[in-house]
Design a protein around this motif. Structure first.
Motif, PDB file in Angstrom:
ATOM      1  N   TRP A 104     -51.280 -32.498 -23.609  1.00  0.00           N
ATOM      2  CA  TRP A 104     -50.515 -33.467 -22.956  1.00  0.00           C
ATOM      3  C   TRP A 104     -51.064 -34.600 -23.402  1.00  0.00           C
ATOM      4  O   TRP A 104     -50.463 -35.570 -23.792  1.00  0.00           O
ATOM      5  CB  TRP A 104     -50.433 -33.297 -21.723  1.00  0.00           C
ATOM      6  CG  TRP A 104     -49.276 -34.182 -20.726  1.00  0.00           C
ATOM      7  CD1 TRP A 104     -48.040 -33.975 -20.935  1.00  0.00           C
ATOM      8  CD2 TRP A 104     -49.487 -35.333 -20.047  1.00  0.00           C
ATOM      9  NE1 TRP A 104     -47.274 -34.979 -20.285  1.00  0.00           N
ATOM     10  CE2 TRP A 104     -48.342 -35.757 -19.622  1.00  0.00           C
ATOM     11  CE3 TRP A 104     -50.737 -35.841 -19.684  1.00  0.00           C
ATOM     12  CZ2 TRP A 104     -48.489 -36.827 -18.822  1.00  0.00           C
ATOM     13  CZ3 TRP A 104     -50.638 -36.951 -18.891  1.00  0.00           C
ATOM     14  CH2 TRP A 104     -49.538 -37.336 -18.591  1.00  0.00           C
ATOM     15  N   LEU A 105     -52.250 -34.942 -23.246  1.00  0.00           N
ATOM     16  CA  LEU A 105     -52.984 -36.448 -23.451  1.00  0.00           C
ATOM     17  C   LEU A 105     -52.698 -36.881 -25.038  1.00  0.00           C
ATOM     18  O   LEU A 105     -52.515 -37.999 -25.400  1.00  0.00           O
ATOM     19  CB  LEU A 105     -54.439 -36.394 -22.920  1.00  0.00           C
ATOM     20  CG  LEU A 105     -54.453 -36.111 -21.431  1.00  0.00           C
ATOM     21  CD1 LEU A 105     -56.093 -36.053 -21.134  1.00  0.00           C
ATOM     22  CD2 LEU A 105     -54.125 -37.628 -20.860  1.00  0.00           C
ATOM     23  N   VAL A 106     -53.043 -35.820 -25.920  1.00  0.00           N
ATOM     24  CA  VAL A 106     -52.779 -36.070 -27.288  1.00  0.00           C
ATOM     25  C   VAL A 106     -51.359 -36.343 -27.461  1.00  0.00           C
ATOM     26  O   VAL A 106     -51.099 -37.485 -28.371  1.00  0.00           O
ATOM     27  CB  VAL A 106     -53.221 -34.946 -28.403  1.00  0.00           C
ATOM     28  CG1 VAL A 106     -52.587 -35.107 -29.634  1.00  0.00           C
ATOM     29  CG2 VAL A 106     -54.719 -34.500 -28.174  1.00  0.00           C
ATOM     30  N   LYS A 107     -50.404 -35.693 -26.771  1.00  0.00           N
ATOM     31  CA  LYS A 107     -49.001 -36.079 -26.997  1.00  0.00           C
ATOM     32  C   LYS A 107     -48.768 -37.605 -26.665  1.00  0.00           C
ATOM     33  O   LYS A 107     -47.814 -38.205 -27.139  1.00  0.00           O
ATOM     34  CB  LYS A 107     -48.081 -35.130 -26.333  1.00  0.00           C
ATOM     35  CG  LYS A 107     -46.767 -35.577 -26.237  1.00  0.00           C
ATOM     36  CD  LYS A 107     -45.976 -34.721 -25.025  1.00  0.00           C
ATOM     37  CE  LYS A 107     -44.442 -35.284 -25.067  1.00  0.00           C
ATOM     38  NZ  LYS A 107     -43.751 -34.831 -23.614  1.00  0.00           N
ATOM     39  N   LYS A 108     -49.305 -37.934 -25.349  1.00  0.00           N
ATOM     40  CA  LYS A 108     -49.061 -39.258 -25.029  1.00  0.00           C
ATOM     41  C   LYS A 108     -49.938 -40.089 -25.555  1.00  0.00           C
ATOM     42  O   LYS A 108     -49.264 -41.353 -25.832  1.00  0.00           O
ATOM     43  CB  LYS A 108     -49.672 -39.278 -23.493  1.00  0.00           C
ATOM     44  CG  LYS A 108     -48.684 -38.367 -22.438  1.00  0.00           C
ATOM     45  CD  LYS A 108     -47.255 -38.908 -22.520  1.00  0.00           C
ATOM     46  CE  LYS A 108     -46.246 -38.201 -21.884  1.00  0.00           C
ATOM     47  NZ  LYS A 108     -44.804 -38.645 -22.157  1.00  0.00           N
ATOM     48  N   ALA A 109     -50.796 -39.938 -26.271  1.00  0.00           N
ATOM     49  CA  ALA A 109     -51.438 -40.854 -26.914  1.00  0.00           C
ATOM     50  C   ALA A 109     -50.702 -41.260 -28.383  1.00  0.00           C
ATOM     51  O   ALA A 109     -50.655 -42.218 -28.670  1.00  0.00           O
ATOM     52  CB  ALA A 109     -52.908 -40.323 -27.452  1.00  0.00           C
TER      53      ALA A 109
END
Length: 158
Positions: A54-59
């Protein structure tokens, strides 16, 4: 050794005759992992891999950090909410190909003069039928016009 590993080792000693100790240990480890996922789900918690995805997606979406905290607090991190946008530049610990070229991205750094990002890593090129790796720094133009394809296998990064 973790408590999980100790429990698997203790139970392996009473392995059923029709299974090898290694096979029985693998089955038990899977059961413990499944149980852990169930306990986390009951508590409304997520697996680390889901949070990282999820954090990679948001980045990739360039979401500001203050919005990430708000979204996490509202429960926006869900396994069904992980669809990725395509990458807009090379990413660390990923492997790429373009034609006969290969590239392993080791780090991303910004130019001290312009602030433009550089993907630092190793590029392999076919030279006289010998494949030599050499250190390179690729820029956004290399990404945009290089036709790079991410070929990193799951878990292959480092």
């Amino acid at each position: 050794m973790s408590a999980r590993d100790e429990a698997v080792e203790m139970i392996r000693r009473i392995c059923p005759a029709h299974l090898s100790a290694d096979e029985y240990g693998r089955i038990l480890a899977e059961k413990f992992d499944t149980h852990r996922a169930e306990v986390l789900a009951e508590e409304g918690l997520l697996l680390k891999a889901d949070v990282v995805a999820w954090l990679v997606k948001k980045a990739r979406e360039e979401t500001p950090v203050w919005q990430l905290a708000s979204k996490a607090d509202r429960g926006a991190i869900r396994p069904d909410n992980l669809r990725m946008l395509p990458a807009t530049f090379f990413e660390v610990d990923r492997n790429y190909t373009s034609g006969t070229w290969q590239f392993r991205c080791e780090a991303i750094s910004a130019s001290p003069t312009t602030g433009e990002p550089r993907a630092l890593g190793w590029k392999r090129a076919p030279v006289y039928d010998v494949h030599l790796w050499h250190a390179v720094a690729l820029d956004p133009d290399d990404w945009a016009h290089g036709g790079w394809t991410d070929v990193t296998e799951a878990g292959e990064g480092r």
